[in-house]
Structure formats: structure tokens, C-alpha cells
Design an enzyme around this catalytic site. Sequence first.
Site, PDB file in Angstrom:
ATOM      1  CB  CYS A   1      -0.876  -0.102   0.999  1.00 42.73           C
ATOM      2  SG  CYS A   1      -1.829  -1.745   1.519  1.00 42.73           S
TER       3      CYS A   1
ATOM      4  CG  HIS B   1      -2.358   4.519   5.334  1.00 41.19           C
ATOM      5  ND1 HIS B   1      -2.364   4.462   3.929  1.00 41.19           N
ATOM      6  CD2 HIS B   1      -2.313   3.063   5.895  1.00 41.19           C
ATOM      7  CE1 HIS B   1      -2.253   2.376   3.662  1.00 41.19           C
ATOM      8  NE2 HIS B   1      -2.220   2.114   4.937  1.00 41.19           N
TER       9      HIS B   1
ATOM     10  CB  THR C   1      -7.246  -1.561  10.782  1.00 42.78           C
ATOM     11  OG1 THR C   1      -5.730  -1.634  10.716  1.00 42.78           O
ATOM     12  CG2 THR C   1      -7.316  -2.828   8.783  1.00 42.78           C
TER      13      THR C   1
ATOM     14  CB  ALA D   1      -3.511  -3.134  14.374  1.00 42.97           C
TER      15      ALA D   1
ATOM     16  CD  GLU E   1      -2.140   7.786   9.828  1.00 42.82           C
ATOM     17  OE1 GLU E   1      -2.746   6.236   9.115  1.00 42.82           O
ATOM     18  OE2 GLU E   1      -1.736   8.445   8.866  1.00 42.82           O
TER      19      GLU E   1
ATOM     20  CE  LYS F   1      -6.207   4.167   2.920  1.00 44.29           C
ATOM     21  NZ  LYS F   1      -4.691   5.424   2.960  1.00 44.29           N
TER      22      LYS F   1
ATOM     23  CG  HIS G   1      -6.261   0.637   1.665  1.00 38.18           C
ATOM     24  ND1 HIS G   1      -6.001   0.875   0.670  1.00 38.18           N
ATOM     25  CD2 HIS G   1      -5.765   0.096   2.148  1.00 38.18           C
ATOM     26  CE1 HIS G   1      -4.900   1.113   1.170  1.00 38.18           C
ATOM     27  NE2 HIS G   1      -4.320   0.374   2.661  1.00 38.18           N
TER      28      HIS G   1
ATOM     29  CG  PHE H   1       0.259  -6.391   3.813  1.00 38.93           C
ATOM     30  CD1 PHE H   1      -0.350  -5.995   4.356  1.00 38.93           C
ATOM     31  CD2 PHE H   1       0.270  -7.631   3.317  1.00 38.93           C
ATOM     32  CE1 PHE H   1      -1.338  -6.551   5.030  1.00 38.93           C
ATOM     33  CE2 PHE H   1      -1.082  -8.327   3.516  1.00 38.93           C
ATOM     34  CZ  PHE H   1      -2.387  -7.071   4.784  1.00 38.93           C
TER      35      PHE H   1
END
Lengths: 396, 266
Positions: free
Chosen positions: A162, A292, A296, A298, A303, A321, A326, A384
Site C-alpha cells: 500500500c 493513511h 483497521t 491496529a 498512525e 478512505k 483503500h 504490508f
Amino acid sequence: MVPILISAFTATSSLGCGCEAMLHALAEGECGLAPCRFETVDLNTFVGEVTGVDQIVIPSGLSAFDCRNNRLALLGLGQDGFEDAVRESVRRFGTRRVGVFIGTSTSGMLETELAYRRRDPDSGALPADFDYGGTHNCFSVGAFVRDHFGIEGPAVVVSSACSSSAKVFGNAARMIQAGLIDAAVVGGVDSLCLTTLYGFNSLELLSPRPCRPFDAHRDGISIGEAAAFALLQRTPDDAGPEALFLLGIGESSDAYHMSAPHPEGRGAKAAIGAALASAGLSPAQIGYVNLHGTGTRANDAAEALAVQAVFGDAVACSSTKGSTGHTLGAAGAVEAVISLLAIRHGFMPAGVNTGLLERGFELDYVRSRRQARLETVLSNSFGFGGSNCSLVFGRL
Amino acid sequence: MTLLQCHIEGVGAIGPGFASLEEFRKLVETGRADPSAPTPVPPPACLPAAERRRAGTSIKLALAAGLQALEVSGRDPTALSTVFASSGGDGDNCHNLCESLASDDRQISPTRFHNSVHNAPSGYWGIALGATATSTSLCAFDASFGAGLLESMAQLVHDRQPCLLIAYDVPYPDPLDRVRDIGGAMGVALALAPEPTARSLARLTLNLGEGPCSELPEAGLEAMRRGIPAGRGLPLLRALVLSESCRLVIDYLDPLRLELELTPCR
């Protein structure tokens, strides 16, 4: 870094084709997400699908590149006079002095998924009309864009999940700075496919409703697709006071986990800090941060810590987003275009779908559109494998 | 014309019939390279056991080649930026995912999914070595080695920081190998630095130019150069093991080639 002129840009997403559609949707706080009806996918989730992708016809001379990802690329290139701007650059600088730097995570993966359903029952062979190099291979979209414009300069596809199409701004800027090229087509193209939908489902990261970044009840991502591009060039002497620039880029690695961010946002903080240093700006000089913000638990928590560590609670920020979904490998380029629109048109886009902010997130989170003259915007992209990239855009 | 310049401080080489640069040297000296020989891919001892079990061949190969170059360079891996160049990524994983997604049961393994990203070796490299610097994972199909070298040298010139290039390719399993034939598994790594140091092996300059590409006089090695995208870097490795001052032309995207000039430092 030496500022690099952004002479044209465009984005096509579930909010519509081109900058006007995106600007209108962001002004209205629209959400481009809808229940997933993509292909044969049987998942309880929302997606940001671009309408009309499969009606796009790849020119006959480039038919080896025919796949959903490249059709989306062509649809995106056709907006906002972007193709004319690129062709003018190629005329002006020469075919070998223009580069192509595209980020993608899926490439034409969908073509391979579909080809596997059509394997020969006896030999196991893939169908004869399947073209691996033109479609599935990571570089397919880079080769397609290069051939479409007759560009003969350096080209590469960055595929770091990403962060992919944020990082290509750096690849292009370095090559321009090194004197190898004078201009570059940069961008991100990512299209819906089964691997990402079922893959994020396997990680239990898909929300069953439109994603709610930074909301106390956020429960995962909504996958979208998009094609977004910018034309970068060596800054001329007469750029003008309203010209927009890439001012800084910061990259880092989490070195922590393949699919989870460092819980304290260590890598994110390093990327943000490096981007500010590269732009020669202090945190107080950033007008808005496009987070970003995937939605989620986490990612948003990490962030938020990183942004708080750098900016305190002083900077206005939001994730877009909730509007676009996303868009994975295209997200960096989509959010670069949103950042550029925000500066050009003087607004901070709302983070739609986000209600009550998670307790403990000390952020000035923009939940309804604000008018403001912005000189600089920071855009975050984290992927990722712990691949992080932050970009700074603004006027000189 | 613009010239990029750097110094090579370490080399990693794993491919058909060779597990190190020393073994590659023997193949150059004897001329007995066999492109059909298996590629010895060591397990990545640097990875925690859980990750080591999950790592596919492409991850193991990239890490092993990178570690060889790192060791020779003596650089601190935590602060070393990296460029990973591969023409395709993890084919076994891709095949497995596509088979599952074409079946009635589309449940796929979370590990297979996160290992399917092109930057999986970069992610594992970071986890294994605590490497938090910039890492770029790129692809340019058959031109991936050249694209990786160009990106590494552009970074060096821009940032004035050392950089580790790791180019690697692993053949696809059936039926993908019938539409994309990669002639063997190979990892080539170069530890590059902007300035000369006591560890410098050679000075390298790069210019964009045109063909024809430098070929290898050993038939088996030339077959590897043509058959494996990472093998496009073998003329550079051969010149390094022979300590030859030379000009080389490396494959890149048509019509461009990379014109290299190599000058040994010792």
C-alpha cells in the site's frame, strides 16, 4: 530535496472519473463505497468499484496488455487532459528523457485468477489467450503506459503493497535530480481482484460496512480500485506563484511484522520525520495531513501515535478512505491528487463515515469539510511488510 | 551524458550450481557451468523460527544472496537502504492462491496472502535484521536487474548513503511455467557505497546507452544470463571475480541499455 514541479495530475476512483468528479464528491462528503457485487465474490463487505472499466477498449496495437488493471489505467489517463500533457512533455524533452514510474499491488492478477478457472481439464494448461507478461506481471502497467505514449526512458513498477504509488514519486524525483530524465509520468493503478478481497478476508480485516477510519467502532477496511497519475518535471524558472510541487519525501521500514504495523508507529513516525526534513519544513508548517487511515484497529492506532508524536494535537488531519475505499497500491497516488486538490482549491476534505473518534486519539480530525488556504500538505502511505512513505506537497 | 558512480563493497551470488561468489568464480575458470543444475538455497538462519517456516524459496534466496553481500561489505544492516528487484516474485505461492480461488472453497491462508506481496522479501529482511531504512521493491519484467541497479545508483547519488541491491528470480511451477519460463533460481546482490573505502572492491560507473549487451564466453553461464532475468547481471559478476577493468553493456528496457565501466580497487 530540490522541489519538483507537478505540471498535471488526475485521479479516477469510485468517486468518479477525473478531478472535477473527485472535487465534487469530496466537497459533498460523498462515500463511493457500495456492497460488493464484484465478479463472483461472495463476501459480506463494501467495495469502491470504478464504473465502466470493462467497457474500455485497449488499442489493437497494445492488445497484449488487455486486462482490467490496464483498462482502468487507460480510463484514468484519459481524464483532465493528462494524456495531452504527457505527449507535450515527450515532444518537448524527447522520448528518452521522460520516465514512467507506477505503483501497483495487484497488477493484472485478476486475469490469472480467471485463467485458472479455464485450465484444460486434461493437461492443466492455462488458456492459449492468457498473456502473462502483458497482464499478470507486476511490470505490465508500467510497460503499458510506456508503450501507450511511445516513451523510451527509464521505467519501473514499484510493488510494496500500500505504499507503492507514494514511493514512485521518490523514484522519479531522484532520477530527475540525477539528470537521467527531465520529466516523469508517476502514478498508481490497482484494480479489484479475488486475491485481495479473499486475502484481506482471511486476515479478518474486511469491514462488513463502509470503513470508518479512526472511529471508536472502526472494524476494518473497504477495498477500492483507482488509477491516479501525476506528471513531474524539473522545475523551470517561470513556474508561477500557484504552481504545485513535490517538496519532500520520507521512506522507512517497520522491521516488525509482515501484516501488522509497529504498535507504536515507529516506522510511520520515521517516514513523517524524514519527509519533513527532506522538505526543510517544521511540523508547524504543515497545513493538513492526509492520513493513511485504513480503518483497521491496529493501523489507525499506530498512525495516531506517530502523528501525535510529530505534530502533537495541533494539525488538522483526516483519512479519505471512507470516500474512496483503500485503493491499495494506488492509494498513495490517489491521496497525492487529493492533497494537490486540497492545496489548489483551499479545503481540507472530510473523513466521511467517521463518527466518534477513538478515545485517546488526540487529533484535530476533520469530520466536515473546512475551507482553508493550504500552503503544504503531508500525505501518508504505509504498507504490508512495513513499507512506509510520506510525501509533502505545496507551493514554493 | 549523465554518469552515475558508486563503489562495490560486497557481492552475493547464488544460482544453478553455485552457492557463493567463490563457487561462481570456479565456474568461470573451468567453463563448466550447467544451467540445469539445482540452485542451493540455504534456509535463512537470521529469521525467527516461525517466519523461517513460512518463507518460500524466493524469500530464502533473496535473503541469502543479500546476506552474502552484506557480510563482505561489513556494513551495519540496520541502517542500510535496500532495493529488491524481481521479475515475478513468489510463483509457488501465486499458484496456490490461484488454485484455491478457482475452487469451490476460496478460503486462503493468511500467511500465503501476506507472503504474496511483491515486497515480502523486503519485509522479512527488515524483520530479520532490524533494518529500518528505506526499502524499495520493484519489477521491470526481464529488465528487472537493470532497473534495480539503476534505482540503487540513483539513490546513492541522491542520498549519498550506502545501498544494497538484491536481484532474485525463482521459476514458476506448472502451469504458470508454460507461459513464463524462467530458466532457474538465482540471486545476485551488490553492496554499493557512494564513496571509496578500504572495503571497496571496484568502482562502477553507469550511463544510459544502447546495445549490444555483453555476452559471456562460457556457454553455460551465457544460457543463465539469457534465461534468468537476475542473470542479466552475470557479466558484472564475472568481471568482478576476474578483477578486470572493463566496459560492459547490461540489458535494460528497449531501446536502452546500461553502459557500465568497472575499475577494480585492488
